[in-house]
Design a protein around this motif. Structure first.
Motif, short mmCIF file in Angstrom:
data_model
loop_
_atom_site.label_atom_id
_atom_site.label_comp_id
_atom_site.label_asym_id
_atom_site.label_seq_id
_atom_site.Cartn_x
_atom_site.Cartn_y
_atom_site.Cartn_z
N GLN A 176 -15.98 26.50 19.75
CA GLN A 176 -16.07 27.62 20.68
C GLN A 176 -14.91 27.61 21.67
OE1 GLN A 176 -17.62 30.34 20.89
NE2 GLN A 176 -16.76 30.85 22.90
N SER A 177 -14.58 26.45 22.19
CA SER A 177 -13.45 26.37 23.14
C SER A 177 -12.15 26.81 22.49
CB SER A 177 -13.32 24.93 23.67
OG SER A 177 -14.47 24.55 24.38
N ARG A 194 -17.37 34.28 20.59
CA ARG A 194 -18.60 33.55 20.26
C ARG A 194 -19.25 34.03 18.97
NH1 ARG A 194 -21.93 32.92 26.00
NH2 ARG A 194 -20.28 31.90 27.18
N GLN A 210 -12.25 30.64 21.84
CA GLN A 210 -12.10 31.44 23.06
C GLN A 210 -10.62 31.56 23.45
OE1 GLN A 210 -14.05 29.91 26.61
NE2 GLN A 210 -14.73 31.97 27.10
N ALA A 246 -19.92 22.43 17.59
CA ALA A 246 -19.95 23.86 17.89
C ALA A 246 -19.21 24.16 19.20
CB ALA A 246 -21.39 24.36 17.96
N GLU A 247 -19.37 23.28 20.20
CA GLU A 247 -18.67 23.47 21.47
C GLU A 247 -17.15 23.34 21.29
OE1 GLU A 247 -20.38 20.56 23.98
OE2 GLU A 247 -22.20 21.74 24.42
N TYR A 285 -24.15 20.03 17.87
CA TYR A 285 -23.92 20.81 19.10
C TYR A 285 -22.50 20.60 19.63
CZ TYR A 285 -29.02 21.29 19.11
OH TYR A 285 -30.33 21.57 18.77
N HIS A 286 -22.03 19.37 19.61
CA HIS A 286 -20.71 19.08 20.16
C HIS A 286 -19.62 19.72 19.30
CE1 HIS A 286 -17.73 17.16 22.58
NE2 HIS A 286 -17.29 16.36 21.61
#
Length: 894
Positions: free
Chosen positions: A723-724, A825, A727, A719-720, A716-717
């Protein structure tokens, strides 16, 4: 053997299963199911043990899903690296076939398990379980393949699986009493005084009231994952008792036709999804032959010859080898045309070579030891009566010819299931090879269509709305030119939507309704148009009893689905205007490349070793009672449960090596971190583990015990972090925010557009539109992801009625059916795609007022406007809200 790439619907089914397993660990089986499926959980005989079903129609690949489900559930439900899975099948023939696939190196089913557990994986039959060394349990993943009948019996003593066996002595000797305690709660798990009295050897006298040394008890101690294939056959009290005796950890059912009141269907795949992924041939081109079986047989032979000519052209163009085969369903012995007489007829009357024909019945096993897919195999015709041997497959079956009446042919679905499967699961270049063919003895196309529809719906797992677009008349298809089928196009098309209601009297009120006709001698009604609510009410008024009324409603729904399918633009061959995808150039002179999120990610760098990257916000560990050993074996990381004598509880010192845990994480997260090299992955994972050990003061034993939670937290981390970065880069390079330096040139790519094709609309079964309003201009026969009321429904109505709209599609957010624009995303699937009467295409997104200021929604709107702005007025984008909806739609389409 080539590996299988999972289809989109298979990935979605597995994701649904993963989400459920993770939620069930926290919320319990019932609450997790109700939250995810939106309906009450049927606990049935298994109480708190999760028991859920993946509903996959015939031809959808249930076995490969089961193979992928084993490591998924071991990870997300059990938290184990070496599970025991019991794979139950309905017959010994299928058991043999499944065992062979799972034991064959390189076979796609085995590959799914080897990817998780390595070649040390054990796949065995029940009789081989005792031969597995006790230390291997908990160290090596074990898959036991068996029939449900092996465990289903009134008296446990009558089955070897429940019998006391000294071959299991080494498995039970030394097992602590506390570990054996769960067996005492299971039915028939203990040695009874009656067992001892019947034992001539006297051995059991010393085991009264103790757990039997039996195969079933040993499996129960492992709390196996249980996979139940063709699960609708296992919904009996005997089957429930048998499964309870096995003390399962989780029960996963797979079937095309679940029993509604007894099955927790977690995910339902539709025929449209199978067709869109080239798993099945559609439509089924159905020809009826009122003249009798000789006409049907002759036409089937001619159809096969035409198909073989098409296959040769297709192969010459680079496609794989296909030799189309006819499956004949002959009459029973003693009737007019049994198998032996049909074979003689084919050879003597139609002059077919005898070696092209095989007979497969209970007595004559002509298919044994024949590889039908081999290039040197001569077989082109297979004759059977009822059911072909279970476990047999026919990748080249294209034509079903049934000499029996479809209404009485109880095994026609088995033959049809083989005809439906697409060879190699790849769409063919010659369109005739993408269809299945059926020749049947029936008085009318309507009669044949409805009989076949009943088989597809009642026995093969398809829905009425699926079947609506699965059946086609042959008159308009080029393959049938020159065949004298005596089927004028207008009769075939009109007959398809005709339904006979024999038990309904032709009252004046009914005859006044559109499309309602009286049968001769007052024998009922024939309806050839859409049945509206008034007509349905009049029909129901003549039926007594809730059950019969429900049957009539289903008959009406099936009729209306067939009628809607015939009215849809896609059914009539109308083309949908191509919709351009977004593309980019790094500068004005550079080549044009598809614009996807991955392209943006390639342009950014994530600092995987920064302090922020190696921290795991929200991750925590908890002491767990089980201990384990961790080590290396055959170049793979292994973990196994250990007893207290081998490894005492010590939270301050341990012999476990941190780098071995890093190796386990590397193997577990290989796919999730595939964009990193192995050295980058190892460095990142080492930094994460070291941060937990030294900055957070988490003991290594606690980290290893919570390794599955640790892996999910890292996933999960990571992926974050991506994503940042995506973006920031997306806003700069695609939307041109901040500075113009480095921004890409973005434009539509008209050379490689998205095309909505007939038969390729993967509408999920669970989200089908079931409202009464009839959409006149939806391109496909089936409409999905739309409720029968609400703001979005109103928007769809306005689009359907708008004078500038030629036809439209409810855009699906799944590949390969839907059209998408890229975002930071991933992808943005606008709600509706329309072709306008002036040739333009329109993307229309309806958005609730509460989402107007959401940052991601703003980004989607910006991307849509960019797509339209760059199209040179050939495309439009509309962002619609409920207030003033009609005026907004007018403005967008002007």
């Amino acid at each position: 053997m080539s590996p299988i790439t999972l289809k989109s619907y298979q990935e979605q089914a597995l994701k649904a299963l993963s989400d459920y397993a993770q939620a069930a660990r926290v919320q319990g089986a019932a609450h997790a199911f109700a939250a995810q499926a939106g309906r009450a959980y049927q606990a049935g005989a298994f109480g708190s043990v999760p028991c859920v079903c993946l509903r996959i129609p015939t031809g959808g690949g249930k076995t490969v899903l089961a193979a992928h489900a084993v490591p998924l559930l071991a990870r997300d439900w059990m938290g184990q690296d070496a599970p025991v899975a019991l794979w139950l099948v309905p017959s010994d023939a299928i058991r043999t076939q499944t065992m062979h696939s799972l034991q064959t190196p390189g076979h796609p089913y085995r590959a799914a398990l080897v990817a998780a557990y390595g070649e040390g994986l054990r796949v065995c039959a029940l009789e081989d379980v005792a031969q597995i060394a006790p230390p291997d349990w908990g160290r090596t993943a074990v898959v036991v393949v068996a029939t449900i009948q092996s465990f289903r019996v009134e008296d446990a003593g009558q089955r070897n699986v429940y019998s006391f066996s000294e071959s299991f002595e080494r498995h039970f000797k030394g097992v602590p009493e506390r570990a054996l305690a769960p067996l005492r709660a299971l039915p028939d798990a203990l040695v009874t005084p009656e067992d001892a009295a019947r034992d001539a050897t006297g051995v059991l006298a010393g085991f009264v009231d103790q757990p039997r040394w039996s195969l079933a008890n040993w499996l129960a101690l492992q709390q196996p994952l249980v996979i139940v294939d063709e699960a609708h056959n296992a919904k009996t009290d005997k089957s429930f008792t048998a499964l309870q005796r096995l003390n399962p950890s989780f029960i996963l059912e797979l079937t095309a036709t679940p029993l509604p009141a007894q099955t927790n269907v977690l995910y339902h795949v539709s025929a449209q999804e199978l067709a869109a992924e080239d798993m099945i041939k559609l439509p089924i081109v159905l020809a009826e032959h009122a003249e009798g079986w000789p006409a049907a047989v002759f036409a089937a032979v001619q159809t096969r010859r035409e198909l073989e000519a098409e296959a040769l052209k297709d192969e010459a163009a680079g496609a794989g080898y296909v030799r189309p085969i006819v499956l004949f369903q002959a009459h029973n012995a003693g009737e007019e045309m049994p198998p032996d007489k049909l074979r003689d007829y084919l050879v003597q009357e139609l002059n077919l070579p005898a070696h092209h024909i095989v007979v497969a019945t209970g007595k004559e096993r002509g298919l044994d030891d024949i590889r039908l897919a081999a290039r040197d195999c001569p077989v082109r015709y297979v004759i059977t009566v009822q059911a072909l041997r279970e476990g047999w497959d026919c990748p080249f079956a294209y034509v079903l010819c049934s000499l029996q009446k479809l209404s009485s042919a109880t095994a026609v679905e088995q033959l049809l299931g083989r005809v439906l499967r697409m060879p190699y699961a790849v769409r063919r270049g010659r369109e005739a090879l993408n269809r299945a063919y059926a020749h049947v003895c029936a008085a009318s196309f309507s009669q044949a269509a409805h009989a076949l529809a009943d088989r597809l719906i009642g026995h093969m797992g398809f829905e009425a709305l699926d079947v609506a677009s699965m059946l086609a008349a042959p008159a308009s298809l080029p393959l049938w030119e020159g065949l004298e089928l005596n089927q004028p196009a207008d009769r075939a098309q009109q007959a398809l939507v005709a339904t006979i209601f024999e038990a309904i009297a032709p009252t004046p009120e009914l005859l006044a309704q559109p499309g309602v006709q009286a049968l001769p001698q007052g024998a009922g009604l024939r309806v050839v148009a859409h049945i509206d609510q008034d007509t349905e009410t009049l029909l129901l008024a003549q039926v007594r009893g809730a059950k019969k009324q429900e049957q009539l409603r289903q008959q009406v729904a099936q009729h209306n689905a067939l009628a809607a399918a015939q009215a849809a633009p896609a059914t009539h061959g109308a083309a949908f205007a191509p919709v351009p995808r977004l593309a980019y150039r790094t500068d004005a002179q550079a080549p044009l490349w598809p614009l996807e999120r991955e392209a943006v990610l390639e342009a950014v760098e994530v600092d995987w070793l920064s302090p922020h990257a190696v921290q795991l916000p929200g991750f925590h560990t908890a002491q767990e009672p089980d201990l384990f050993e961790i080590g290396l074996e055959r170049q793979r990381v292994t973990l196994r449960l250990a007893d207290g004598a081998q490894m005492p509880m010590d939270w301050h010192s341990t012999s476990i090596d941190a780098q071995t845990l890093v190796g386990w994480l590397d193997q577990s997260l290989f796919k999730q971190l595939a964009d990193l090299t192995q050295s980058q992955r190892r460095a990142y994972l080492t930094a994460v583990v070291n941060h937990q050990l030294h900055a957070c003061n988490v003991p290594l034993v606690a980290l290893a015990q919570g390794r599955f939670r640790l892996a999910r937290a890292i996933e999960y981390h990571a992926a974050e972090l991506r994503q940042s970065a995506a973006q920031r880069a997306f806003r700069q390079k695609v939307l041109g925010e901040g500075t113009a330096r480095g921004a890409w040139v973005v434009e539509p790519d008209w050379s490689h557009p998205h095309v909505f094709e007939p038969g390729r609309y993967p509408a999920p079964a669970a989200t089908r539109y079931t409202g009464r309003y009839r959409f006149a201009r939806h391109y496909f026969p089936v409409l999905a992801d739309l409720k029968g009321s609400g703001e979005e429904f109103t928007c769809a109505q306005l689009i359907d009625r708008h004078p500038r709209v030629r036809h439209w599609v409810r855009n699906l957010d799944t590949a390969p059916g839907g059209f998408a624009l890229p975002t930071s995303r991933g992808r943005f699937f606008a709600d509706f795609v329309a072709e306008l009467t002036d040739g333009r295409v329109a993307l229309l997104e309806f958005k609730g007022a509460h989402l107007q200021s959401d940052p991601y929604e703003i980004e989607k709107r910006q991307v849509g406007q960019l797509w339209a702005r760059a199209s040179d007025r050939r495309a439009v984008f509309g962002w619609l809200t409920f207030d003033g909806l009609a005026q907004q739609l007018d403005a967008a389409l002007a």
